[in-house]
Structure formats: C-alpha cells, structure tokens
Enzyme design. Structure first.
Site, PDB file in Angstrom:
ATOM      1  N   GLU A 156      -4.780  -5.060  10.678  1.00 24.47           N
ATOM      2  CA  GLU A 156      -3.729  -4.065  10.875  1.00 24.47           C
ATOM      3  C   GLU A 156      -3.934  -3.400  12.234  1.00 24.47           C
ATOM      4  O   GLU A 156      -4.755  -2.465  12.343  1.00 24.47           O
ATOM      5  CB  GLU A 156      -3.789  -2.995   9.778  1.00 24.47           C
ATOM      6  CG  GLU A 156      -3.551  -3.540   8.384  1.00 24.47           C
ATOM      7  CD  GLU A 156      -3.026  -2.473   7.429  1.00 24.47           C
ATOM      8  OE1 GLU A 156      -1.980  -2.716   6.818  1.00 24.47           O
ATOM      9  OE2 GLU A 156      -3.624  -1.398   7.314  1.00 24.47           O
ATOM     10  N   GLY A 216       3.254  -1.260   4.205  1.00 29.24           N
ATOM     11  CA  GLY A 216       3.231   0.174   3.949  1.00 29.24           C
ATOM     12  C   GLY A 216       4.622   0.669   3.568  1.00 29.24           C
ATOM     13  O   GLY A 216       5.100   0.464   2.450  1.00 29.24           O
ATOM     14  N   GLY A 217       5.302   1.296   4.525  1.00 25.52           N
ATOM     15  CA  GLY A 217       6.597   1.931   4.270  1.00 25.52           C
ATOM     16  C   GLY A 217       7.610   1.053   3.551  1.00 25.52           C
ATOM     17  O   GLY A 217       8.296   1.514   2.622  1.00 25.52           O
ATOM     18  N   HIS A 260      -9.177   1.167   5.429  1.00 29.54           N
ATOM     19  CA  HIS A 260      -7.864   1.313   6.078  1.00 29.54           C
ATOM     20  C   HIS A 260      -8.016   2.202   7.314  1.00 29.54           C
ATOM     21  O   HIS A 260      -8.847   3.129   7.308  1.00 29.54           O
ATOM     22  CB  HIS A 260      -6.872   1.929   5.094  1.00 29.54           C
ATOM     23  CG  HIS A 260      -5.466   1.881   5.598  1.00 29.54           C
ATOM     24  ND1 HIS A 260      -4.982   2.800   6.496  1.00 29.54           N
ATOM     25  CD2 HIS A 260      -4.454   1.003   5.378  1.00 29.54           C
ATOM     26  CE1 HIS A 260      -3.726   2.500   6.796  1.00 29.54           C
ATOM     27  NE2 HIS A 260      -3.385   1.411   6.121  1.00 29.54           N
ATOM     28  N   GLU A 276      -6.387   4.608   8.334  1.00 29.92           N
ATOM     29  CA  GLU A 276      -6.248   6.045   8.032  1.00 29.92           C
ATOM     30  C   GLU A 276      -7.552   6.601   7.459  1.00 29.92           C
ATOM     31  O   GLU A 276      -7.903   7.756   7.713  1.00 29.92           O
ATOM     32  CB  GLU A 276      -5.058   6.258   7.077  1.00 29.92           C
ATOM     33  CG  GLU A 276      -3.739   6.047   7.807  1.00 29.92           C
ATOM     34  CD  GLU A 276      -2.607   5.494   6.954  1.00 29.92           C
ATOM     35  OE1 GLU A 276      -2.675   5.561   5.713  1.00 29.92           O
ATOM     36  OE2 GLU A 276      -1.641   4.962   7.552  1.00 29.92           O
ATOM     37  N   GLY A 336       3.148   2.122  10.720  1.00 43.71           N
ATOM     38  CA  GLY A 336       4.130   3.202  10.591  1.00 43.71           C
ATOM     39  C   GLY A 336       4.887   3.465  11.874  1.00 43.71           C
ATOM     40  O   GLY A 336       5.518   4.504  12.039  1.00 43.71           O
ATOM     41  N   SER A 345       4.101  -2.331  10.094  1.00 42.94           N
ATOM     42  CA  SER A 345       5.560  -2.400  10.211  1.00 42.94           C
ATOM     43  C   SER A 345       6.155  -3.742   9.749  1.00 42.94           C
ATOM     44  O   SER A 345       7.126  -4.232  10.323  1.00 42.94           O
ATOM     45  CB  SER A 345       6.000  -2.064  11.635  1.00 42.94           C
ATOM     46  OG  SER A 345       5.603  -0.750  11.963  1.00 42.94           O
ATOM     47  N   ASN A 381       0.873  -1.183   0.000  1.00 35.35           N
ATOM     48  CA  ASN A 381       0.000   0.000   0.000  1.00 35.35           C
ATOM     49  C   ASN A 381       0.904   1.225   0.000  1.00 35.35           C
ATOM     50  O   ASN A 381       1.551   1.523   0.995  1.00 35.35           O
ATOM     51  CB  ASN A 381      -0.881  -0.040   1.263  1.00 35.35           C
ATOM     52  CG  ASN A 381      -1.694   1.221   1.439  1.00 35.35           C
ATOM     53  OD1 ASN A 381      -1.788   2.050   0.518  1.00 35.35           O
ATOM     54  ND2 ASN A 381      -2.297   1.373   2.616  1.00 35.35           N
ATOM     55  N   TRP A 382       0.928   1.911  -1.140  1.00 34.79           N
ATOM     56  CA  TRP A 382       1.845   3.057  -1.261  1.00 34.79           C
ATOM     57  C   TRP A 382       1.317   4.320  -0.596  1.00 34.79           C
ATOM     58  O   TRP A 382       2.014   5.336  -0.539  1.00 34.79           O
ATOM     59  CB  TRP A 382       2.140   3.334  -2.742  1.00 34.79           C
ATOM     60  CG  TRP A 382       3.013   2.309  -3.390  1.00 34.79           C
ATOM     61  CD1 TRP A 382       3.690   1.294  -2.761  1.00 34.79           C
ATOM     62  CD2 TRP A 382       3.319   2.182  -4.780  1.00 34.79           C
ATOM     63  NE1 TRP A 382       4.385   0.549  -3.677  1.00 34.79           N
ATOM     64  CE2 TRP A 382       4.173   1.072  -4.932  1.00 34.79           C
ATOM     65  CE3 TRP A 382       2.945   2.898  -5.921  1.00 34.79           C
ATOM     66  CZ2 TRP A 382       4.663   0.671  -6.174  1.00 34.79           C
ATOM     67  CZ3 TRP A 382       3.426   2.495  -7.156  1.00 34.79           C
ATOM     68  CH2 TRP A 382       4.281   1.398  -7.273  1.00 34.79           C
ATOM     69  N   LYS A 383       0.057   4.303  -0.170  1.00 34.48           N
ATOM     70  CA  LYS A 383      -0.553   5.481   0.458  1.00 34.48           C
ATOM     71  C   LYS A 383      -0.361   6.703  -0.471  1.00 34.48           C
ATOM     72  O   LYS A 383      -0.374   6.536  -1.699  1.00 34.48           O
ATOM     73  CB  LYS A 383       0.021   5.688   1.864  1.00 34.48           C
ATOM     74  CG  LYS A 383      -0.077   4.386   2.689  1.00 34.48           C
ATOM     75  CD  LYS A 383       0.189   4.538   4.148  1.00 34.48           C
ATOM     76  CE  LYS A 383       0.036   3.188   4.844  1.00 34.48           C
ATOM     77  NZ  LYS A 383       0.192   3.259   6.295  1.00 34.48           N
TER      78      LYS A 383
HETATM   79  P1  13P Z   1       3.531   0.277   7.630  1.00 36.00           P
HETATM   80  O1  13P Z   1       4.010  -1.005   6.998  1.00 36.00           O
HETATM   81  O2  13P Z   1       4.258   1.490   7.158  1.00 36.00           O
HETATM   82  O3  13P Z   1       3.447   0.155   9.110  1.00 36.00           O
HETATM   83  O4  13P Z   1       2.018   0.498   7.127  1.00 36.00           O
HETATM   84  C1  13P Z   1       1.116  -0.545   7.209  1.00 36.00           C
HETATM   85  C2  13P Z   1      -0.118  -0.179   6.495  1.00 36.00           C
HETATM   86  O5  13P Z   1      -0.838   0.720   6.903  1.00 36.00           O
HETATM   87  C3  13P Z   1      -0.425  -0.897   5.260  1.00 36.00           C
HETATM   88  O6  13P Z   1      -1.716  -0.639   4.817  1.00 36.00           O
END
Ligand code: 13P
Length: 249
Positions: free
Chosen positions: A167, A234-235, A95, A97, A173, A213, A9-11
């Site tokens: 999640e 994510g990251g 998600h 967020e 993050g 993470s 997920n590149w956000k």
């Molecule tokens: P991180 O891997 O950066 O913690 O993010 C997870 C995430 O929100 C994937 O949707």
C-alpha cells in the site's frame, strides 16, 4: 496460479447493525464466486456478530489489528486468541495508519505476525513507502527494510500462511492510485526479496495484494499485472454495491 484475494478494510467505520446489513448483501453477491477469496475487516466491535453471520460462508473475516502480547495486563488491547475465538480467519498487521499514527515499528509488527500465526490466523502484512521516500528514490530500500525487519524471521513452514499488501502511503485515501506498472514493479520486487529468503516455490505462491484508492474502474488493470494477486480496499469497500463491482472484476 494464486487465487485472487479481495479484502475490504473498513477502518473506523460501521456499527454492528450496519456491518450486518453489508454482510447479508455481500453473502448473496459471492454465491458461486469460487475462483476468488473475499475478506472483510470490520471494526473490533462488530467482529463477533459478523463472524456468526458468516458461519458456513466462504467470506473471510479479518481484524484490523491485534496485540503483540499473548494475554495479561494490557488495558484496551485485543489478543490473537480472542480474535480467533471471535471468528477471525485473517488479521491486518502494520497498516500505514498504525505505523504513522500509532508508531508501530517493524519489531512490533514482527511480534504481531508471530501472535497471529500461533492462533491460526492469516496475517495480511502491509508495507509501502511515503511520497517523500518515493520522490527521493528510496522506495525499494524502504520496502526491503520493512520486509527484512518485519518478515524475515518467519519460519519457512509458516510462509504459506502470509499475505502481503503493498500500500503506497501516498495512494491511500488520496483518490490517486499507483499506475498498474508502478504497482507491478514493486510487487515484482517484493516477490524477488521473498524468493531470496524463502526460495522460489513459496515466493511463487505468496499472495501480494495492492492497496491505495482501488475502485471498480481501476481494479481490472491492476489485476492484469502478473504479480498483483488481489486488493486491499479502503473507502470503496464501505458500500456493498461498489465493493460488489470490485470483487467481480
Ligand atoms: P483507500 O482504498 O481508501 O485508499 O484505502 C486503502 C487502504 O488503506 C486499505 O487498507
């Protein structure tokens, strides 16, 4: 045995050209990897170009959100039909967020799941508890409510298209991952709830991904848990070399 799914997920990251650079490298990395499904979720602006670049490849293309409405006067929204037309095979829904920053409720999430299914995309439905909820012993109640309100009205015939991503909000993050045991416990609980609602066989086939993470060092131990069927990254999914290490866990 569920084929593992590793999704990035590149956000709100990457331009069109940055997305295409990543994808051309990723397509080389996945050659011969038939025992796992790789999915990437670029921002809306890059979906069409990435979809065109992925033609003929086994890599799935996910949007990060969609409208709960079909079409019409909803300025700024993107419909399920538009996403499928742009080449999306999957869509991330609910998600944390979206839930916390944009106020998405379980009712909205349920409507979005229905839209995605009608357009033939696989929803990746995110659920998870906050740190306050975990520390006050409410993790299982929160997960049960998210599943009951967001997922319980899906037709039994559609459940085979659903992917769930657990999640824990406190691990996103944060550089702080749930231990494989903590994650495995919640994944087992999710499967049990889905079994009670949809029966043993559909629940056994349901992919439940872990997110929060995930990195090349912890993916192996997470994937060793029996109820963890993949990861939503994510990251660590923004760099193709790092993501390459995760998908080849
Ligand atoms: P991180 O891997 O950066 O913690 O993010 C997870 C995430 O929100 C994937 O949707």
């Amino acid at each position: 045995m569920i084929r593992p799914i590793i999704a990035a997920n590149w956000k709100m990251n990457k331009t069109v050209s940055e997305s295409l650079d990543f994808v051309s490298r990723l397509m080389q990395l996945v050659i011969g990897m038939n025992d796992r499904q790789v999915v990437i979720a670029p921002p809306f602006t890059a979906l069409y170009a990435v979809g065109a670049a992925l033609k003929g490849s086994s890599i799935g293309l996910a949007a990060q959100n969609l409208s709960e409405n079909k079409d019409g006067a909803y300025t700024g929204e993107v419909s399920a039909r538009m996403l499928a037309d742009a080449g999306c095979t999957h869509v991330i829904i609910g998600h944390s967020e979206r839930r916390t920053i944009f106020g998405e409720s379980n009712d909205v999430i349920r409507a979005k799941i229905s839209m995605a299914l009608q357009s033939g995309m696989q929803p990746i439905v995110c659920i998870g508890e906050t740190i306050e909820e975990r520390e006050s012993g409410r993790t299982f109640d929160v997960i049960a409510k998210q599943i009951k309100e967001g997922l319980n009205q899906i037709e039994t015939s559609d459940i085979k298209h659903i992917i769930i991503a657990y999640e824990p909000v406190w691990a996103i993050g944060a550089g702080k991952t749930a231990t494989p045991e903590q994650a495995g416990e919640v994944h087992g609980f999710i499967r049990k709830l889905m079994e009670e609602r949809y029966g043993e066989e559909p629940a056994r086939r349901l992919p439940v991904l872990y997110g929060g993470s995930v990195n090349p060092d912890n993916i192996g131990k997470l994937m060793a848990q029996p109820d963890i069927n993949g990861a939503l990254v994510g990251g660590a999914g923004l760099n193709v070399d790092t993501f390459g290490k995760i998908i080849s866990f």
